[in-house]
Motif scaffolding. Structure first.
Motif, PDB file in Angstrom:
ATOM      1  N   SER A  68       0.835  -1.195   0.000  1.00 33.04           N
ATOM      2  CA  SER A  68       0.000   0.000   0.000  1.00 33.04           C
ATOM      3  C   SER A  68       0.867   1.240   0.000  1.00 33.04           C
ATOM      4  N   SER A  69       0.218   2.382  -0.119  1.00 36.13           N
ATOM      5  CA  SER A  69       0.914   3.672  -0.062  1.00 36.13           C
ATOM      6  C   SER A  69       0.167   4.575   0.901  1.00 36.13           C
ATOM      7  N   PRO A  70       0.270   4.309   2.188  1.00 35.96           N
ATOM      8  CA  PRO A  70      -0.495   5.073   3.179  1.00 35.96           C
ATOM      9  C   PRO A  70       0.101   6.455   3.424  1.00 35.96           C
ATOM     10  N   THR A  71      -0.677   7.297   4.053  1.00 39.03           N
ATOM     11  CA  THR A  71      -0.180   8.605   4.464  1.00 39.03           C
ATOM     12  C   THR A  71       0.621   8.451   5.748  1.00 39.03           C
ATOM     13  N   TYR A  72       1.299   9.511   6.082  1.00 33.59           N
ATOM     14  CA  TYR A  72       2.084   9.482   7.310  1.00 33.59           C
ATOM     15  C   TYR A  72       1.185   9.335   8.533  1.00 33.59           C
ATOM     16  N   LYS A  73       0.039   9.972   8.518  1.00 35.67           N
ATOM     17  CA  LYS A  73      -0.888   9.865   9.649  1.00 35.67           C
ATOM     18  C   LYS A  73      -1.426   8.442   9.776  1.00 35.67           C
ATOM     19  N   ASP A  74      -1.666   7.793   8.630  1.00 38.03           N
ATOM     20  CA  ASP A  74      -2.111   6.398   8.685  1.00 38.03           C
ATOM     21  C   ASP A  74      -1.087   5.529   9.394  1.00 38.03           C
ATOM     22  N   MET A  75       0.195   5.746   9.084  1.00 41.65           N
ATOM     23  CA  MET A  75       1.232   4.941   9.708  1.00 41.65           C
ATOM     24  C   MET A  75       1.439   5.290  11.172  1.00 41.65           C
ATOM     25  N   GLN A  76       1.131   6.520  11.547  1.00 45.22           N
ATOM     26  CA  GLN A  76       1.162   6.869  12.969  1.00 45.22           C
ATOM     27  C   GLN A  76       0.139   6.053  13.738  1.00 45.22           C
ATOM     28  N   LYS A  77      -1.033   5.879  13.149  1.00 44.48           N
ATOM     29  CA  LYS A  77      -2.073   5.079  13.805  1.00 44.48           C
ATOM     30  C   LYS A  77      -1.651   3.623  13.915  1.00 44.48           C
ATOM     31  N   ILE A  78      -1.039   3.106  12.834  1.00 39.41           N
ATOM     32  CA  ILE A  78      -0.566   1.723  12.863  1.00 39.41           C
ATOM     33  C   ILE A  78       0.521   1.556  13.915  1.00 39.41           C
ATOM     34  N   SER A  79       1.402   2.536  14.000  1.00 40.99           N
ATOM     35  CA  SER A  79       2.492   2.477  14.975  1.00 40.99           C
ATOM     36  C   SER A  79       1.955   2.399  16.396  1.00 40.99           C
ATOM     37  N   LYS A  80       0.903   3.138  16.662  1.00 40.97           N
ATOM     38  CA  LYS A  80       0.322   3.104  18.005  1.00 40.97           C
ATOM     39  C   LYS A  80      -0.255   1.732  18.315  1.00 40.97           C
ATOM     40  N   LYS A  81      -0.859   1.072  17.307  1.00 41.28           N
ATOM     41  CA  LYS A  81      -1.405  -0.261  17.530  1.00 41.28           C
ATOM     42  C   LYS A  81      -0.291  -1.265  17.809  1.00 41.28           C
ATOM     43  N   PHE A  82       0.879  -1.057  17.182  1.00 43.42           N
ATOM     44  CA  PHE A  82       2.023  -1.913  17.453  1.00 43.42           C
ATOM     45  C   PHE A  82       2.667  -1.615  18.804  1.00 43.42           C
ATOM     46  N   GLY A  83       2.257  -0.510  19.428  1.00 42.02           N
ATOM     47  CA  GLY A  83       2.889  -0.107  20.674  1.00 42.02           C
ATOM     48  C   GLY A  83       4.144   0.691  20.434  1.00 42.02           C
ATOM     49  N   GLY A  84       4.250   1.307  19.238  1.00 45.28           N
ATOM     50  CA  GLY A  84       5.435   2.057  18.875  1.00 45.28           C
ATOM     51  C   GLY A  84       5.585   3.341  19.653  1.00 45.28           C
ATOM     52  N   LYS A  85       6.801   3.859  19.689  1.00 44.85           N
ATOM     53  CA  LYS A  85       7.093   5.106  20.373  1.00 44.85           C
ATOM     54  C   LYS A  85       6.745   6.285  19.486  1.00 44.85           C
ATOM     55  N   ARG A  86       6.778   7.449  20.044  1.00 43.10           N
ATOM     56  CA  ARG A  86       6.514   8.647  19.259  1.00 43.10           C
ATOM     57  C   ARG A  86       7.688   8.909  18.326  1.00 43.10           C
ATOM     58  N   GLU A  87       7.406   9.610  17.234  1.00 45.27           N
ATOM     59  CA  GLU A  87       8.455   9.866  16.252  1.00 45.27           C
ATOM     60  C   GLU A  87       9.609  10.642  16.884  1.00 45.27           C
ATOM     61  N   LYS A  88      10.802  10.372  16.404  1.00 45.31           N
ATOM     62  CA  LYS A  88      12.005  10.939  16.990  1.00 45.31           C
ATOM     63  C   LYS A  88      12.516  12.175  16.263  1.00 45.31           C
TER      64      LYS A  88
END
Length: 583
Positions: A68-88
């Motif tokens: 896919s070619s998601p937006t940056y905001k889409d990947m921020q949401k995915i990152s939160k579901k993975f338990g990812g940290k905030r962008e550095k």
């Protein structure tokens, strides 16, 4: 040590070394992608399929990939579901590079909708229920090198503990579509033997089903090897009964076949333009019956897809790779690109040289594979003797870093009509030198023998003995290197003189300015009411400073030729002398 003879098939997913060395790792760079009818924002990668086992053991299935070619905001949401940290890093910078990212997911080959969302940097299915994945855990425009076991359920969940980082896992099978994929996880070194590593095998349900602590790991060569025709898998290991190095094999259906004689994986260059190499399964059978400067004197025979030695003529003894130092003497891994074939004769040994098969590839192994070369051996000229010499001096001079090397061959005095087989009454004749070539593989066939007969210089006629041949070639090499070093040293001397003169010029200008300033200060002290001369001197001093800055810019200006610079100094006679050097 525990060895579980369970069903497994290993097909290494390192970058493809030869057409039969195993399936490549998922590059995740993408090829032709066909949009899904059910979800237009996704596309199915065409042409790539992975065979996997079903977790319940009921059979196999084929898995495909979507991206896919998601937006940056889409990947921020995915990152939160993975338990990812905030962008550095700043969001604006990440958005700038985000267009290069295409997350991947999974889809059944016959399915119309994804079975796992396109949210991963890399994903490898190991069954219909589990996959090894590298998620976009931290949205910071950089790859995360941690790998995880994820459940294929079309849901994004908080990630558990990673399986490991970097090259800690190996996928075997799947990509070749000949057997289901298996995954081995490297768990660190063991004390079973030198360079032994513990591997855990994951089953289709994601659990550890076997442990191997005696596999010999090599960073320079493949740890596991397969020749795709049969699916047999080979690995170097320590035999638990003898404690000696041996090999282990697994059958096409994953059955553990046991321990076998030691194997070797020999790597040679097959694409000289791209400097890419192939790895070949070999078995050591002895030592080269010569004293040369080759770093490897081991004689090998190639093994076929069944792991059996490939048969040559009755008098064929073995073959050894020919070293080519033009690929870089300072590299940790020695480079080879041609082969020396050894034959037993009534009076001793004879030899043949080839780096490429004249009769084409055998079973898609490639024209430069030992199997193909051995199949074409009847086309190569039988040689009475062989030698290889090299000299490792003058490494400190970058412009003359090539080490002197040359191959020396001795022809027989007479050959049959085929031009390659010595006549029964032939005896060893003249010696010739063969300079290694970076651009082509050496093949000493009858055409090459004809080329030597028409070559320029003494090599055309050959030398009466090996020592004379080596001395002549070596002296030519010394003369050439001496000329090269003399030119380099003269050039370096000119550059040094240029720098010295430039520094002297600056020093004189600086002292002259100081002296002029001192005189002007003394003049001003004697004539405090005279401001015009002070102003004139200030203007002159500024003009001198501007001139010095301009001269510095000229001296340091690139001439736009691959990192070169031009240095000049004033001759104080209306001229200047300039030299061009690398920056």
């Amino acid at each position: 040590m525990k060895i579980h003879p369970i069903s497994l098939l290993l097909l290494l997913s390192l970058p493809l070394m030869t057409a039969h060395a195993g399936g490549p790792i998922r590059s995740m760079t993408g090829g032709k992608c066909i949009p899904l009818e059910s979800q237009a924002e996704l596309c199915r990668e065409a042409g790539e399929r992975w065979l996997v086992m079903k977790a319940d053991g009921s059979g196999t299935m084929v898995m495909g990939f979507v991206r896919s070619s998601p937006t940056y905001k889409d990947m921020q949401k995915i990152s939160k579901k993975f338990g990812g940290k905030r962008e550095k890093i700043p969001e604006s910078k990440c958005k700038k590079d985000w267009g290069r990212k295409h997350p991947w997911g999974l889809i059944a080959a016959t399915g119309t909708s994804p079975v796992e969302p396109a949210a991963y940097q890399l994903i490898i299915p190991i069954s219909d229920k589990f996959a090894i994945a590298q998620p976009y855990k931290d949205i910071d425009c950089h790859w995360n090198d941690e790998y995880y076991l994820v459940e294929i359920d079309n849901k994004l969940k908080k990630l558990k503990e990673p399986l490991g980082k970097g090259r800690t896992y190996y996928t075997m099978g799947g990509y070749s579509m000949q057997s289901p994929v298996r995954v081995f996880i490297a768990r660190g070194t063991t004390n079973v033997g030198e360079n032994t590593v513990k591997f855990e095998q994951l089953g289709p349900d994601g659990t550890v089903v076997a442990t191997y602590d005696n596999i010999i790991f090599s960073k320079a060569k493949l740890t596991f090897y397969t020749q795709n025709e049969t699916g047999l898998i080979f690995a170097k290991a320590i035999d638990p009964k003898t404690g000696d190095e041996a090999s282990v094999r697994w059958g096409a259906m994953g059955d553990f076949l046991g321990y076998y004689p030691k194997i070797d994986i020999v790597e040679t260059m097959y694409n000289l333009e791209k400097k890419t190499s192939g790895s070949y399964l070999m078995q050591a059978v002895g030592r080269l019956p010569l004293q040369t400067d080759l770093p490897n004197h081991t004689l090998y025979v190639p093994l076929d897809e069944q792991g059996e030695p490939v048969k040559g003529p009755k008098n064929f003894v073995g073959m050894t790779p020919l070293y080519d130092n033009y690929w870089g003497f300072n590299e940790s891994q020695e480079k080879y690109k041609d082969w020396l074939l050894v034959y037993k004769t009534p009076t001793g040994f004879s030899y043949k040289i080839a780096g490429k098969a004249t009769r084409g590839s055998v079973r898609n192994t490639g024209e430069t594979s030992p199997i193909s070369i051995l199949a074409s051996e009847a086309d190569y000229v039988m040689l009475a003797d062989f030698d290889y010499r090299r000299e490792e001096g003058a490494r400190q001079y970058k412009s003359n870093s090539d080490i002197w090397q040359s191959y020396f061959i001795q022809f027989y005095t007479a050959y049959e009509a085929d031009g390659v087989t010595p006549k029964p009454n032939a005896y060893p004749g003249k010696w010739h030198s063969l300079s290694a070539s970076m651009s082509r593989h050496m093949v000493v066939d009858k055409e090459h023998k004809t080329e030597l007969a028409t070559a320029y210089g003494q090599n055309r006629y050959g030398w009466g003995d090996r020592f004379t041949a080596i001395q002549a070639v070596y002296q030519n090499a010394l003369k050439s290197r001496a000329d090269s070093l003399a030119r380099k040293r003269a050039y370096e001397a000119k550059i040094a003189e240029s720098k010295r003169r430039r520094e002297e010029e600056r020093e004189r200008a600086y002292k002259a300015a100081q002296e002029e300033w001192r005189k002007q200060q003394a003049f001003q002290a004697a004539n405090p009411s005279n401001r015009n001369s002070s102003q004139s001197f200030g203007d002159a001093l500024n003009a001198w400073g501007d001139a010095m800055i301009k001269q510095g810019q000229i001296n340091n200006r690139n001439n736009s030729y691959n990192g070169y610079r031009r240095d000049c100094y004033n001759n104080y006679d209306g001229t200047e002398t300039c030299f061009t050097s690398k920056r």
